[in-house]
Design a protein around this motif. Structure first.
Motif, short mmCIF file in Angstrom:
data_model
loop_
_atom_site.label_atom_id
_atom_site.label_comp_id
_atom_site.label_asym_id
_atom_site.label_seq_id
_atom_site.Cartn_x
_atom_site.Cartn_y
_atom_site.Cartn_z
N ALA A 145 -90.90 102.55 -5.52
CA ALA A 145 -90.56 101.14 -5.65
C ALA A 145 -89.57 100.77 -4.54
N GLN A 146 -89.70 99.56 -4.00
CA GLN A 146 -88.79 99.15 -2.92
C GLN A 146 -87.42 98.74 -3.47
N GLU A 147 -87.44 98.28 -4.71
CA GLU A 147 -86.20 97.75 -5.25
C GLU A 147 -86.18 98.00 -6.75
N GLY A 148 -84.98 98.14 -7.30
CA GLY A 148 -84.86 98.30 -8.75
C GLY A 148 -84.55 99.73 -9.16
N ASP A 149 -84.24 99.89 -10.42
CA ASP A 149 -83.85 101.19 -10.95
C ASP A 149 -84.84 101.66 -12.00
N ILE A 150 -85.01 102.97 -12.06
CA ILE A 150 -85.75 103.59 -13.16
C ILE A 150 -84.80 104.55 -13.84
N ILE A 151 -84.64 104.34 -15.14
CA ILE A 151 -83.67 105.12 -15.90
C ILE A 151 -84.42 105.91 -16.96
N ILE A 152 -84.34 107.22 -16.85
CA ILE A 152 -85.06 108.10 -17.79
C ILE A 152 -84.02 108.77 -18.68
N ASP A 153 -84.16 108.55 -19.97
CA ASP A 153 -83.26 109.17 -20.94
C ASP A 153 -81.78 108.96 -20.54
N GLY A 154 -81.48 107.74 -20.14
CA GLY A 154 -80.09 107.38 -19.86
C GLY A 154 -79.61 107.67 -18.45
N ARG A 155 -80.48 108.23 -17.62
CA ARG A 155 -80.04 108.61 -16.28
C ARG A 155 -80.87 107.89 -15.20
N ALA A 156 -80.21 107.17 -14.32
CA ALA A 156 -80.91 106.51 -13.22
C ALA A 156 -81.38 107.59 -12.24
N ILE A 157 -82.68 107.56 -11.94
CA ILE A 157 -83.23 108.60 -11.08
C ILE A 157 -83.07 108.21 -9.61
N ASP A 158 -82.58 109.16 -8.86
CA ASP A 158 -82.40 108.97 -7.42
C ASP A 158 -83.45 109.82 -6.71
N ARG A 159 -84.39 109.13 -6.06
CA ARG A 159 -85.51 109.85 -5.43
C ARG A 159 -85.05 110.91 -4.44
N LYS A 160 -83.90 110.65 -3.81
CA LYS A 160 -83.44 111.58 -2.77
C LYS A 160 -82.74 112.80 -3.37
N LYS A 161 -82.01 112.57 -4.44
CA LYS A 161 -81.18 113.67 -4.98
C LYS A 161 -81.85 114.41 -6.12
N ASP A 162 -82.67 113.70 -6.90
CA ASP A 162 -83.25 114.35 -8.07
C ASP A 162 -84.51 115.13 -7.69
N ASP A 163 -84.72 116.22 -8.44
CA ASP A 163 -85.94 117.00 -8.27
C ASP A 163 -87.05 116.28 -9.05
N LEU A 164 -87.97 115.64 -8.30
CA LEU A 164 -88.97 114.80 -8.96
C LEU A 164 -89.94 115.60 -9.83
N SER A 165 -90.14 116.87 -9.50
CA SER A 165 -91.03 117.66 -10.37
C SER A 165 -90.36 117.88 -11.73
N LYS A 166 -89.04 117.93 -11.75
CA LYS A 166 -88.33 118.04 -13.04
C LYS A 166 -88.42 116.73 -13.82
N VAL A 167 -88.31 115.61 -13.07
CA VAL A 167 -88.43 114.31 -13.73
C VAL A 167 -89.84 114.17 -14.32
N ARG A 168 -90.84 114.62 -13.55
CA ARG A 168 -92.22 114.53 -14.04
C ARG A 168 -92.47 115.46 -15.23
N ALA A 169 -91.67 116.51 -15.34
CA ALA A 169 -91.79 117.37 -16.51
C ALA A 169 -91.27 116.63 -17.75
N GLU A 170 -90.33 115.74 -17.55
CA GLU A 170 -89.78 114.98 -18.68
C GLU A 170 -90.69 113.84 -19.10
N VAL A 171 -91.32 113.22 -18.11
CA VAL A 171 -92.26 112.12 -18.38
C VAL A 171 -93.59 112.49 -17.75
N GLY A 172 -94.50 112.94 -18.58
CA GLY A 172 -95.80 113.39 -18.09
C GLY A 172 -96.79 112.25 -17.97
#
Ligand code: ADP
Ligand code: MG
Length: 240
Positions: free
Chosen positions: A53-80
């Motif tokens: 997304a170009q703009e806006g936040d996505i918050i998974i289980d209370g945590r705003a996901i940062d595409r650069k810092k977060d491990d996206l494969s872990k995020v995808r494990a939480e939301v399949g």
């Protein structure tokens, strides 16, 4: 569990999501509807970080996901995510398909992954298919394996993008039944579907997208019987 704030997504000059705010609670089943091209798949793909997304936040289980810092494969494990086309590995057996992500992404021990895989196959009613290859399965069975595969990561929520749209009509029911069972067990789910009977019976909430905007967010009773929105009326006439 899943929240977006002012989510915007464009492809070139085409603005597909125009500031989406959703807030999905744990255990909630939300059916996402809208005409073809309204942005449903794009929204799910953003929620699964398959699109940026170009703009806006996505918050998974209370945590705003940062595409650069977060491990996206872990995020995808939480939301399949479960897709219209099942994308099973053709050269792996049903059980191997289900064990793949736990082994590779979670570095799960093989015996444990197998045990979990077998229990998930039982859950989707396919215990007898563990050792067969996907090409020996019907579409409905393939989709049930795909659901088991998504569950193997033990996600907190599941996204479904038209999971029954590629199936012959007589195979739709068995997949919807598995989804209903998951809903009854309290799984948080966002489901894009044209199956309005499922929406009426299983959804806690219906969200309707129209040209990249949310135009309805209501319980099924209100959505199906009391909406005053003209676009919603048109949509309901089309699907009924
Ligand atoms: P829906 O799932 O509601 O049918 P989509 O999210 O697939 O809608 O598509 C919304 C709009 O975005 C459509 O106009 C589609 O053509 C466009 N679109 C989707 N994906 C892409 C892409 N990768 N590149 C360019 N345009 C896209
Ligand atoms: Mg779509």
């Amino acid at each position: 569990m899943i929240k977006t704030k002012n989510l915007h997504k464009s492809f070139g000059n085409l603005e597909v999501l125009k500031g989406i705010d959703i807030d999905i609670n744990p255990g909630e089943v939300v059916v996402l509807v809208g005409v073809s091209g309204s942005g449903k798949s794009t929204l799910l793909r953003c929620l699964n970080f398959l699109e940026k997304a170009q703009e806006g936040d996505i918050i998974i289980d209370g945590r705003a996901i940062d595409r650069k810092k977060d491990d996206l494969s872990k995020v995808r494990a939480e939301v399949g995510m479960v897709f219209q086309h099942f994308n099973l590995f053709p050269h792996k057996t049903v059980l191997e398909n289900i064990m793949e992500a736990p082994l590779i992404v979670k570095k799960e021990e093989k015996g444990k992954a197998k045990e979990l895989g077998l229990s998930l196959l039982e859950k989707v009613g396919l215990s007898d298919k563990a050792d067969v290859y996907p090409n020996k399965l019907s579409g409905g069975q393939k989709q049930r394996v795909a659901i088991a595969r998504a569950l193997a990561m033990e996600p907190k929520a599941l996204l479904f993008d038209e999971p029954t749209s590629a199936l012959d009509p007589e195979l739709v029911g068995e997949v919807l039944q598995v989804m209903q069972d998951l809903a009854d067990e309290g799984m948080t789910m966002v489901v894009v579907t044209h199956e309005m009977k499922f929406a009426k019976e299983v959804a806690d909430r219906i969200i309707m997208l129209d040209e990249g905007c949310i135009i309805e967010d209501a319980d099924p009773e209100t959505f199906f019987n009391h909406s005053t929105n003209e676009r919603t009326q048109q949509f309901l006439e089309m699907v009924n």
